[in-house]
Design an enzyme around this catalytic site. Structure first.
Site, PDB file in Angstrom:
ATOM      1  N   LYS A 177       0.797  -1.278  -0.113  1.00  0.00           N
ATOM      2  CA  LYS A 177       0.040  -0.003   0.013  1.00  0.00           C
ATOM      3  C   LYS A 177       1.000   1.145  -0.073  1.00  0.00           C
ATOM      4  O   LYS A 177       0.455   2.246  -0.524  1.00  0.00           O
ATOM      5  CB  LYS A 177      -0.929   0.011   1.265  1.00  0.00           C
ATOM      6  CG  LYS A 177      -2.105  -1.016   0.967  1.00  0.00           C
ATOM      7  CD  LYS A 177      -2.966  -0.983   2.256  1.00  0.00           C
ATOM      8  CE  LYS A 177      -4.033  -2.080   2.131  1.00  0.00           C
ATOM      9  NZ  LYS A 177      -3.715  -3.382   2.198  1.00  0.00           N
ATOM     10  N   ASN A 296     -14.436  -2.900   8.706  1.00  0.00           N
ATOM     11  CA  ASN A 296     -13.774  -2.820   7.288  1.00  0.00           C
ATOM     12  C   ASN A 296     -14.104  -3.778   6.594  1.00  0.00           C
ATOM     13  O   ASN A 296     -13.318  -4.184   5.466  1.00  0.00           O
ATOM     14  CB  ASN A 296     -12.450  -2.608   7.492  1.00  0.00           C
ATOM     15  CG  ASN A 296     -12.138  -0.996   8.409  1.00  0.00           C
ATOM     16  OD1 ASN A 296     -12.802  -0.124   8.104  1.00  0.00           O
ATOM     17  ND2 ASN A 296     -11.432  -1.256   9.578  1.00  0.00           N
ATOM     18  N   GLU A 336      -9.650   0.268  -5.619  1.00  0.00           N
ATOM     19  CA  GLU A 336     -10.506   0.597  -4.646  1.00  0.00           C
ATOM     20  C   GLU A 336     -10.521   2.339  -4.526  1.00  0.00           C
ATOM     21  O   GLU A 336      -9.296   2.741  -4.381  1.00  0.00           O
ATOM     22  CB  GLU A 336     -10.347  -0.103  -3.299  1.00  0.00           C
ATOM     23  CG  GLU A 336     -10.312  -1.488  -3.661  1.00  0.00           C
ATOM     24  CD  GLU A 336     -10.763  -2.075  -2.171  1.00  0.00           C
ATOM     25  OE1 GLU A 336     -10.354  -1.730  -1.185  1.00  0.00           O
ATOM     26  OE2 GLU A 336     -10.994  -3.493  -2.159  1.00  0.00           O
ATOM     27  N   GLU A 349      -6.371   1.695  -2.463  1.00  0.00           N
ATOM     28  CA  GLU A 349      -5.658   0.514  -2.768  1.00  0.00           C
ATOM     29  C   GLU A 349      -6.005  -0.153  -3.964  1.00  0.00           C
ATOM     30  O   GLU A 349      -7.088   0.004  -4.500  1.00  0.00           O
ATOM     31  CB  GLU A 349      -5.521  -0.561  -1.408  1.00  0.00           C
ATOM     32  CG  GLU A 349      -6.893  -1.248  -1.339  1.00  0.00           C
ATOM     33  CD  GLU A 349      -6.820  -2.083  -0.054  1.00  0.00           C
ATOM     34  OE1 GLU A 349      -5.891  -1.736   0.730  1.00  0.00           O
ATOM     35  OE2 GLU A 349      -7.746  -2.906  -0.003  1.00  0.00           O
ATOM     36  N   ASN A 351      -6.066  -4.180  -5.176  1.00  0.00           N
ATOM     37  CA  ASN A 351      -5.901  -5.645  -5.027  1.00  0.00           C
ATOM     38  C   ASN A 351      -5.542  -6.241  -6.192  1.00  0.00           C
ATOM     39  O   ASN A 351      -6.290  -6.393  -7.230  1.00  0.00           O
ATOM     40  CB  ASN A 351      -7.421  -6.250  -4.410  1.00  0.00           C
ATOM     41  CG  ASN A 351      -7.600  -5.565  -2.927  1.00  0.00           C
ATOM     42  OD1 ASN A 351      -6.634  -5.578  -2.135  1.00  0.00           O
ATOM     43  ND2 ASN A 351      -8.813  -5.091  -2.993  1.00  0.00           N
TER      44      ASN A 351
END
Length: 730
Positions: A177, A296, A336, A349, A351
């Site tokens: 990240k 989350n 995202e 981020e 994925n």
């Protein structure tokens, strides 16, 4: 076309800008290529029971054998596509997963270790041995576990085994990240203000948080899925957040590095699906709305988002593709974003794997993302252009978990599925699962039971189908979150699209309590419950009448039943009379007619109450009159007695409730990570007593009152069950 339903075929023309795709009328979509039409520009849309997927060209050779380095529903999902493509599959499993569905579905299976993930599904040495022994040509990692582990991808490449995902550079760049944020800035992608480095310790975390300004988000540099993430509003929460996040990150991803960034309050979580190949092509496959979350972790997802306009959608898609191209991304991936109320969006981020919620994208685009990943991994270019990608209809996904939604919106539950029936008999329903009746939900893995997806021509139809599917989903043996899921999708704010990542805490500030019955719904429920009671009594009489007896017994016909029904500590007088399959019921002065087949052996019962159709589930019926009935998603407990039994019951003693103010019991099954107190210690209300890890999430248990510790009944490393006594206070 054996196995497919007829009457839902329609010719679609893609690849021409501005041409609309036809509406899909039934379940999920499969795209079958018409061989005489070049470049896949035309496809027939037909209906499949389980997948929304693009047709497979049998002349396009990919792999002979693929190993799936995962378990559960995602392993089953990958195997389904491999079977369609004629590819043999290898499943890996821990010793406790030996009889799992994914193991039975695969052509071969290899045990890679005991139950703990660090010794099995994260055990690279054992998995590499499995690859060698089965001579698999490629590995699909699914999501979680090793799906974003660059070392795993490197080890596969060193042995000429294809990793079905992006290359190691992209995994490194986007999976980290910290590095991905720097690359996003360079690619001119909107980013969240924060600290662009690794946080060394709790003291540095506090200093950085003060500089950024509270609130802040502390999160793991590696991984995702809500693990290793904490929101901190002050220095104390920052220190605690650093400790728990680093421990969770190390446990889940083998990497305890953390970063800190500004927490954007009340945002939406919207992500863009991207797909790239090894020839420099990349597409964005529209968005997914993922704002309904707890801890989350996503709970309900849908595609498209009701919030985005075409201009914002295109801008987000173009930035997502720009980021993918910046690292030569070649596979399916997800970028995202957090989106504020003014439609400003910020990179969160990326994925570098298949997402849990990918089915909703498949349903509105007609693409099979697993198939596309396999094609790209083999070196084929993408078959589509950006103009080919439609938004066709609407899809909603609910994550069905083995969790108790009444505890922090979902604390894990364990157990064995004694009965399990998926609602795939309903139109527009897809279920991605990896379980069956008899499957165990254990403390070692994620508590997801399945992904329930519904598809419709528009959002209203998709949501109505989801409501019906949740009512018709039979899950017995474990506690599940269907009640919460159903309440979310019928909530007026959700229906209007007024949602954000704090939706659950905003709508249920005192925690989830189940469906609050209106007066009409309460009377309907009481009428249905009373009818069930009378139906069961009549059935019992029927059995007795057919028993052989030397002396025939003539029983008087009961014209009506006067009942006392207790619901939520309130007593209601109910009078029931029967006429064939219809019961006439008077509830507190209101008269209702209840009609059904009254098949009490069926787990599902369709009842009609004055013209309103309901699907209910009678979970239990006891001789003492206690019944548990699932109605409108929520399980209600009632006690139904005849008038005489109710009068006699007044003389029965009530069981005294346990005084829980001085004891701490485990609210969930798990493993004790740490004990913070010992006998004789003085503790304050709210002080941490111990930490329990359940399904890779760490939970702090605190004292309910101020007092002295009398005894401690557990130690670090102990496995505890729900309700087990942990600590006693004097």
């Amino acid at each position: 076309m054996a196995g497919f339903w007829t009457g839902a075929a329609a010719l679609a023309t893609a690849g021409r800008r501005g041409r609309r795709w036809p509406k899909l009328l039934m379940r999920s979509v499969a795209l079958w290529t018409v061989k005489h039409v070049p470049h896949y520009s035309r496809r027939y849309l037909v209906v499949s029971r389980t997948l929304c997927s693009a047709g497979y060209d049998s002349n396009e050779k990919t792999f002979d054998k693929i190993l799936i380095a995962n378990r559960g529903e995602i392993a089953c999902r990958v195997i389904k596509t491999c079977k369609k493509m004629g590819i043999k599959t290898v499943a890996i499993h821990s010793d406790v997963d030996a009889s799992s569905v994914h193991v039975k579905m695969a052509d071969e299976a290899v045990c890679v270790g005991p139950a703990p993930t660090s010794k099995s599904y994260l055990n690279m040495n054992a998995i590499m041995d499995a690859v060698r022994s089965t001579r698999a040509q490629a590995v699909h990692p699914g999501y979680g576990f090793l799906s974003e582990n660059k070392e795993f991808a490197k080890r596969l490449a060193a042995e000429d085994v294809i990793f079905i995902g992006p290359d190691t550079h992209a995994i490194q760049a986007m999976g980290d990240k910290i590095e991905s944020k720097l690359l996003a800035k360079k690619a001119k992608v909107n980013t969240i203000p924060g600290f662009d480095g690794v946080v060394k310790d709790a003291d540095e975390a506090v200093r950085i948080a003060r500089e950024i300004g509270y609130p802040v988000m502390i999160k793991a540099s590696a991984g995702g899925g809500g693990k290793g993430m904490r929101i901190a509003w002050d220095d104390e929460e920052t220190r605690d957040g650093f400790r728990f996040s680093s421990q969770e990150a190390a446990s889940s991803f083998g990497d305890d590095r953390l970063l800190i960034e500004k927490f954007i309050d009340n945002p939406r979580h919207i992500e863009i699906q991207v797909l790239g190949d090894k020839h420099g092509n990349a597409l964005w496959l529209n968005e997914r709305e993922c704002s309904i979350q707890r801890r989350n972790q996503k709970v309900v997802e849908e595609a498209p988002s009701i919030f985005l306009d075409s201009e914002t959608r295109r801008a987000m898609g173009e930035q997502a593709v720009a980021l993918a191209k910046a690292v030569n991304y070649s596979s399916a991936g997800t970028v995202e974003f957090l989106v504020d109320s003014k439609k400003n969006f910020y990179f969160l981020e990326m994925n570098t794997r298949l997402q849990v919620e990918h089915p909703v994208t498949e349903c509105i685009t007609g693409l099979d993302l697993v198939q596309e990943m396999i094609r790209v991994a083999k070196g084929y270019p993408l078959r589509h252009k950006q103009a080919d990608i439609p938004i066709n209809g609407w899809a909603v996904e609910c994550r069905v978990y083995a969790e108790d939604p009444y505890k922090s919106f979902g604390l894990p539950s364990v157990g064995r599925l004694s009965q399990y029936e998926e609602p795939i008999h309903l139109p527009g329903v897809r279920v991605d699962s990896g379980i069956q009746p008899g499957s165990d939900i254990s403390i070692y893995y994620d508590p997801m039971i399945s992904k329930l997806i519904t598809y419709g021509s528009d959002r209203t139809e998709a949501l109505k189908r989801m409501e019906d599917a949740l009512d018709s989903y039979v899950i017995r043996g474990v506690t599940h979150n269907i009640a919460l899921l159903r309440e979310v999708i019928i909530n007026s704010r959700f229906i209007e699209g007024d949602i954000n990542t704090k939706f659950l805490s905003d709508v249920y500030p005192d925690g989830f309590k189940g469906h609050p019955l209106t007066e009409t719904e309460r009377n309907q429920f009481l009428a249905v419950a009373s009818s069930l009671f009378v139906a069961s009594q009549l059935r019992a009489q029927h059995f007795q009448d057919h028993e052989s007896s030397r002396v025939p017994i003539v029983k008087p016909q009961v014209a009506s039943w006067e009942l006392s029904v207790k619901l939520h500590d309130e007593i209601h007088t109910v009078v029931v009379s029967s006429s064939g399959p219809t019961f006439s019921v008077e509830v507190d002065g209101s008269k209702l007619n209840v009609t059904s087949t009254w098949n009490l052996a069926s787990p599902l019962l369709s009842v009609n109450v004055d013209g309103t159709q309901r699907t209910i589930q009678c979970l239990s019926r006891e001789a003492g009159g206690n019944m548990s009935i699932q109605f409108l998603g929520t399980v209600y407990k009632v006690r139904i007695l005849t008038k005489l039994a109710a009068e006699l019951n007044k003389f029965m003693l009530e069981k005294a409730a346990e005084d829980t103010s001085s004891i701490l019991r485990s609210p969930m099954p798990g493993v004790v990570v740490a004990i913070s107190v010992k006998p004789g210690d003085l503790v304050a209300e709210g002080q941490e007593i111990c930490v329990i890890e359940a399904m890779k999430m760490q939970n702090s248990m605190t004292a309910g009152k101020t007092g002295k510790v009398k005894s401690v009944h557990c130690k670090a490393g102990d496995t505890v069950g729900e309700g087990d006594l942990l600590v006693e206070l004097e």
